[in-house]
Structures are given as structure tokens and as C-alpha cells.
Write a protein that holds these residues in place. Structure first.
Motif, PDB file in Angstrom:
ATOM      1  N   GLN A   1       0.845  -1.185   0.000  1.00 15.58           N
ATOM      2  CA  GLN A   1       0.000   0.000   0.000  1.00 15.58           C
ATOM      3  C   GLN A   1       0.887   1.244   0.000  1.00 15.58           C
ATOM      4  O   GLN A   1       2.046   1.204   0.422  1.00 15.58           O
ATOM      5  CB  GLN A   1      -0.916   0.004   1.216  1.00 15.58           C
ATOM      6  CG  GLN A   1      -1.877  -1.171   1.275  1.00 15.58           C
ATOM      7  CD  GLN A   1      -2.707  -1.181   2.540  1.00 15.58           C
ATOM      8  OE1 GLN A   1      -2.692  -0.225   3.322  1.00 15.58           O
ATOM      9  NE2 GLN A   1      -3.436  -2.266   2.763  1.00 15.58           N
ATOM     10  N   VAL A   2       0.318   2.359  -0.476  1.00 16.18           N
ATOM     11  CA  VAL A   2       1.067   3.608  -0.578  1.00 16.18           C
ATOM     12  C   VAL A   2       0.416   4.648   0.327  1.00 16.18           C
ATOM     13  O   VAL A   2      -0.805   4.859   0.267  1.00 16.18           O
ATOM     14  CB  VAL A   2       1.092   4.123  -2.034  1.00 16.18           C
ATOM     15  CG1 VAL A   2       1.973   5.364  -2.141  1.00 16.18           C
ATOM     16  CG2 VAL A   2       1.577   3.033  -2.988  1.00 16.18           C
ATOM     17  N   PHE A   3       1.232   5.287   1.157  1.00 18.97           N
ATOM     18  CA  PHE A   3       0.751   6.341   2.048  1.00 18.97           C
ATOM     19  C   PHE A   3       1.444   7.652   1.684  1.00 18.97           C
ATOM     20  O   PHE A   3       2.670   7.696   1.550  1.00 18.97           O
ATOM     21  CB  PHE A   3       1.050   5.999   3.508  1.00 18.97           C
ATOM     22  CG  PHE A   3       0.201   4.880   4.055  1.00 18.97           C
ATOM     23  CD1 PHE A   3      -0.895   5.161   4.861  1.00 18.97           C
ATOM     24  CD2 PHE A   3       0.496   3.562   3.751  1.00 18.97           C
ATOM     25  CE1 PHE A   3      -1.680   4.132   5.363  1.00 18.97           C
ATOM     26  CE2 PHE A   3      -0.279   2.525   4.249  1.00 18.97           C
ATOM     27  CZ  PHE A   3      -1.372   2.808   5.054  1.00 18.97           C
ATOM     28  N   LEU A   4       0.641   8.705   1.515  1.00 16.04           N
ATOM     29  CA  LEU A   4       1.174  10.049   1.302  1.00 16.04           C
ATOM     30  C   LEU A   4       0.796  10.916   2.490  1.00 16.04           C
ATOM     31  O   LEU A   4      -0.393  11.047   2.820  1.00 16.04           O
ATOM     32  CB  LEU A   4       0.602  10.679   0.025  1.00 16.04           C
ATOM     33  CG  LEU A   4       1.005  10.105  -1.325  1.00 16.04           C
ATOM     34  CD1 LEU A   4       0.559  11.047  -2.438  1.00 16.04           C
ATOM     35  CD2 LEU A   4       2.492   9.856  -1.417  1.00 16.04           C
TER      36      LEU A   4
ATOM     37  N   HIS B   1       5.763  15.432  -0.896  1.00 17.13           N
ATOM     38  CA  HIS B   1       4.946  14.563  -0.056  1.00 17.13           C
ATOM     39  C   HIS B   1       5.857  13.561   0.648  1.00 17.13           C
ATOM     40  O   HIS B   1       6.879  13.136   0.101  1.00 17.13           O
ATOM     41  CB  HIS B   1       3.924  13.783  -0.894  1.00 17.13           C
ATOM     42  CG  HIS B   1       2.911  14.643  -1.578  1.00 17.13           C
ATOM     43  ND1 HIS B   1       1.753  15.062  -0.973  1.00 17.13           N
ATOM     44  CD2 HIS B   1       2.897  15.166  -2.840  1.00 17.13           C
ATOM     45  CE1 HIS B   1       1.053  15.801  -1.827  1.00 17.13           C
ATOM     46  NE2 HIS B   1       1.726  15.873  -2.963  1.00 17.13           N
ATOM     47  N   ARG B   2       5.454  13.172   1.837  1.00 16.75           N
ATOM     48  CA  ARG B   2       6.152  12.106   2.545  1.00 16.75           C
ATOM     49  C   ARG B   2       5.548  10.778   2.108  1.00 16.75           C
ATOM     50  O   ARG B   2       4.355  10.535   2.272  1.00 16.75           O
ATOM     51  CB  ARG B   2       6.010  12.285   4.055  1.00 16.75           C
ATOM     52  CG  ARG B   2       6.671  11.182   4.882  1.00 16.75           C
ATOM     53  CD  ARG B   2       6.654  11.533   6.359  1.00 16.75           C
ATOM     54  NE  ARG B   2       7.030  10.389   7.179  1.00 16.75           N
ATOM     55  CZ  ARG B   2       6.170   9.548   7.726  1.00 16.75           C
ATOM     56  NH1 ARG B   2       4.858   9.740   7.555  1.00 16.75           N
ATOM     57  NH2 ARG B   2       6.589   8.527   8.460  1.00 16.75           N
ATOM     58  N   VAL B   3       6.377   9.904   1.532  1.00 10.69           N
ATOM     59  CA  VAL B   3       5.905   8.648   0.945  1.00 10.69           C
ATOM     60  C   VAL B   3       6.341   7.479   1.817  1.00 10.69           C
ATOM     61  O   VAL B   3       7.521   7.359   2.168  1.00 10.69           O
ATOM     62  CB  VAL B   3       6.451   8.459  -0.485  1.00 10.69           C
ATOM     63  CG1 VAL B   3       5.930   7.155  -1.090  1.00 10.69           C
ATOM     64  CG2 VAL B   3       6.073   9.646  -1.366  1.00 10.69           C
ATOM     65  N   VAL B   4       5.378   6.623   2.155  1.00 10.58           N
ATOM     66  CA  VAL B   4       5.651   5.405   2.916  1.00 10.58           C
ATOM     67  C   VAL B   4       4.964   4.238   2.205  1.00 10.58           C
ATOM     68  O   VAL B   4       3.811   4.353   1.784  1.00 10.58           O
ATOM     69  CB  VAL B   4       5.132   5.505   4.364  1.00 10.58           C
ATOM     70  CG1 VAL B   4       5.341   4.184   5.104  1.00 10.58           C
ATOM     71  CG2 VAL B   4       5.834   6.644   5.103  1.00 10.58           C
TER      72      VAL B   4
ATOM     73  N   ALA C   1      10.142   6.179   1.865  1.00  9.93           N
ATOM     74  CA  ALA C   1      10.865   6.761   0.734  1.00  9.93           C
ATOM     75  C   ALA C   1      11.235   8.208   1.017  1.00  9.93           C
ATOM     76  O   ALA C   1      11.909   8.837   0.208  1.00  9.93           O
ATOM     77  CB  ALA C   1      10.022   6.671  -0.533  1.00  9.93           C
ATOM     78  N   GLY C   2      10.753   8.738   2.139  1.00  9.79           N
ATOM     79  CA  GLY C   2      11.099  10.102   2.522  1.00  9.79           C
ATOM     80  C   GLY C   2      10.263  11.140   1.802  1.00  9.79           C
ATOM     81  O   GLY C   2       9.202  10.856   1.247  1.00  9.79           O
TER      82      GLY C   2
END
Length: 417
Positions: A349-352, A378-381, A392-393
Motif C-alpha cells: 500500500q502507498v501512504f502520502l 509529499h512524505r511517501v511510505v 521513501a522520505g
């Protein structure tokens, strides 16, 4: 004046058959070779016409030898007379000598774009040879993708599967893509098999219609990305161009579903994939309500000559200009972009900025292309059910259009235009 027969002895490979090995045909030059046989440029001794002829040695012992498998596949096609389609290469004749199984086919175009010939520098035009020259134009990608899927859809509708979908098995005849090499064709029984080319096969090795869909997805990916299949689903280094074209975004979304590791997500067959591709392309190119209305009224005015219709067009255009002016005066919203997310393994899953990205069918799972994201940092996890979270920072989507991560190596972000 007829051309004299070409000398073949100087260029024959060591494992070549003699030029007169096949009745009524002169073998001129080998133009292709696979694991089970060779493809030769041949001339009909009576008519002088050219053909491609595939030769499979009969020396292999055992019931599962290459020639036996090829005969079984050809027999399935022969029994099913309805397996004829403009995007399937036609097999003209099947025969056997004491040494070889052979069958003749139409000869592909010359790679240089000319008609096939017996020239020494003739090379058959395959999709594989064209891809080695670089990625294809948008128009060619869409044209060839639909032709490939139409061929597979017809096979699937006859209860057959190809099992070896790859660029080298797509040839061009009069500029039209045709699926070729039917040596592994079988009934769509979904059996576990190693038949085919491993890098175009799904990991479960279940070679049914969904496996053909998987292979087709990877072939189409190579067309528009310019990457080899082992880089799927990355769009680096051409992602900026690809994700700015709505047609390629639509094509990429269809491909991601086609080559999804999960059979539950993947298209059931090529017809479903082709229908979905045509639907999303039509939606992407659909004109606005105002444009459609103006077109319809203008067409009516031309047919009837009625002035009020042209007046209505003028009013609509004026209204459109007023709307456009008001739109330009409004506060500009943030620019949006499409972003590609890739992880290894897939299925994260992708979190912004702490919020999970959702589609209409639930959360986005990698690999995926997410449309309409604001072009800012955006901060990507990424969150994988088995691997946990990886960060991913901070990623600036105004500059980066692909973000990827590998749990065993740590995160990395994609290209910068």
C-alpha cells in the motif's frame, strides 16, 4: 526474367539441412532459430514464390519430443477451422520428411520497411527487432497492442491458449502485426507447465488464458517504456514523457492489471483486456459536453441550412468564452500529476503524508500509477503485509514521477526529469 536460384552453400550454418531437404522448396537462408527448430527463407521451385518454412528435427525420441509437441499443436489448429483471424499468421502447408516436420507460412516484411525479398540482407520484421531500435511511438503502441490482443482474444474464444507470447513471436505482414509460432498452442486447461519463455510467464506457471494476458502485458510494456521486460514495471528513464500523455497513462494502467502477480486481479482473458483498453482510451479522448454540443449543432446546421442553428452555435461559443474567462480569473488550483509507484516485492500500500491512497476499488497496491496527485513535496511510505513499512522520505512530485522501494536494499526514488 526469372531470377536464377541463389547459391546457399557459402552461408549455410553447420547444423543446416541440405537445400533440397523439403519437397518442392529450395531452402535459401536461415532467418530464425529457436529452441526446437529453425525458420528458413524458401522458394517454391514451381512458382518461384517465397515463403517462411519452419523445420523441426524428428530425431528426438520420446512421446514429449519437440516435433511431437509441434504436431499436436498444429493438429489442434487444423481441427479448429474457425481459428482464422487477420492478426494470426496463416500456416499454408504442413508436411513431414524422414528427418523433419515442416510447415510453411507467409513471409514477414523486411525489417527496413520493404516487402519481403530474397536479397542477402533481408531480415524479417518482428516486434522484437523493432523494439531493439528503441521504444515505439504512442500511435504504434496503441495500434500494435490492440492487434496483439485481438489475435489472442480470438484464440481464447476458440478454447485455445498460445503459451509463448513474446516480441519475437509477433511478425509484421504488410505493416500489420500478426501473432506467430503456434508450436505450444494447447487447450485452455490451465495446467502447470514450463512451456514458453520464462521471463514472459507468470510466477505460478499456470499456462492458461491469464498467462497469455500476462505475457501480452509485458510485451506492451516493452513497446511504450523502451525498457526490457526485466525492468517491469519501472518507467525510468522515460516516465516524464509517458505520464504526461493520457493515452499512455491509460495503457500503463491496463498493463499493470494484466501483469499483476495475483490471478484475482489479472484479466480473465484477452477479450476482457482488449475491451478494457478500448474503454479507457475512449474515456480519455472523450470531448467535453460543450465541444460535443457545438459539433452536433454545427453538423445539423450544415445539413439543414438553418440559420438559427448557427446562431445557437455562436451563443454557445460566447458562453464558452465567458466560462473560460471566469475560469481563468479563479484562484489557480495546485498542478496535478500522475505518479508511478513500484516496490519489490509487489503488493504494498502507498501512504502520502500519513493518508493511504485509495482507488474506487480499495487501496492502491504496487505496482500502480496514481493519477491526480498534487505536484509538490509529499512524505511517501510503503506498507507491505509481509515486509512491514519502508519510508521513501520526502519526494517532490513536481520533479519526480516514479517512487520505488526494495525491502532488502532500502528505498530509492525514481528519475528526475
Amino acid at each position: 526474367m526469372d531470377n536464377p536460384p541463389l547459391s546457399t552453400t557459402a552461408t549455410l550454418p553447420a547444423d543446416a539441412p541440405p537445400p533440397d531437404a523439403i519437397p518442392d522448396l529450395l531452402l535459401i537462408r536461415r532467418i530464425g532459430k529457436g529452441g526446437f527448430g529453425q525458420v528458413w527463407l524458401a522458394e517454391n521451385r514451381t512458382t518461384g514464390s517465397l515463403a517462411a518454412v519452419k523445420l523441426v528435427p524428428l530425431q528426438t525420441s520420446g512421446a514429449a519430443g519437440p516435433a511431437i509437441k509441434e504436431i499436436q499443436a498444429l493438429s489442434r489448429l487444423e481441427r479448429n477451422r474457425s481459428v482464422r483471424h487477420p492478426n494470426l499468421l496463416v500456416i499454408r502447408h504442413v508436411g513431414k520428411t524422414p528427418e523433419y516436420l515442416y510447415y510453411t507460412m507467409d513471409l514477414a516484411d523486411d525489417l527496413r520497411g520493404e516487402a519481403a525479398s530474397r536479397r542477402e540482407d533481408y531480415k524479417p520484421a518482428t516486434l522484437g527487432s523493432r523494439l531493439r531500435a528503441g521504444r515505439l511511438s504512442v500511435e504504434r503502441c496503441l495500434e500494435y497492442a490492440q492487434q496483439l490482443l485481438a489475435a489472442l482474444a480470438h484464440l481464447h474464444e476458440q478454447g485455445l491458449v498460445h503459451r509463448d507470447v513474446k516480441p519475437e513471436n509477433c511478425v509484421f505482414l504488410d505493416g500489420v502485426l500478426k501473432l506467430a509460432d503456434f508450436g505450444l498452442v494447447t487447450e485452455a486447461e490451465g495446467s502447470i507447465s514450463l512451456a514458453g519463455t520464462l521471463k514472459y510467464m507468470p510466477k505460478d506457471l499456470k499456462m492458461d488464458a491469464q498467462a497469455d494476458v500476462y505475457g501480452a502485458g509485458l510485451v506492451i510494456y516493452e513497446m511504450y517504456s523502451g525498457n526490457f521486460v526485466d525492468r517491469f514495471p519501472s518507467l525510468v528513464p522515460n516516465g516524464e514523457t509517458l505520464l504526461n500523455d493520457p493515452r499512455l497513462v491509460a495503457l500503463n494502467q491496463v498493463v499493470l492489471r494484466a501483469a499483476d502477480p495475483s490471478r484475482d486481479t489479472r484479466y480473465a482473458d484477452a477479450r476482457q483486456m482488449l475491451d478494457d483498453l478500448q474503454r479507457v482510451l475512449a474515456r480519455r479522448s472523450k470531448p467535453s459536453f460543450l465541444a460535443r454540443t457545438v459539433q452536433e449543432i454545427a453538423s445539423y446546421a450544415r445539413r439543414t441550412g438553418r440559420r438559427f442553428a448557427m446562431l445557437a452555435v455562436g451563443c454557445l461559443l460566447s458562453a464558452g468564452l465567458l466560462t473560460a474567462s471566469l475560469w481563468l480569473l479563479r484562484p489557480a488550483p495546485p498542478a496535478t500529476v500522475d505518479v508511478n509507484f513500484v516496490t519489490e516485492p509487489f503488493g504494498a500500500q502507498v501512504f502520502l503524508d500519513g493518508s493511504r491512497l485509495e482507488s474506487g476499488n480499495g487501496p492502491y497496491l504496487t505496482p500502480c500509477t496514481v493519477p491526480g496527485l498534487t505536484a509538490e513535496s509529499h512524505r511517501v511510505v510503503f506498507r507491505h503485509p509481509d515486509m512491514g513499512d519502508v519510508e521513501a522520505g520526502e519526494v517532490d512530485f513536481a520533479r519526480v514521477r516514479e517512487v520505488s522501494a526494495r525491502w532488502n536494499r532500502g528505498p530509492r526514488s525514481g528519475f528526475k526529469p
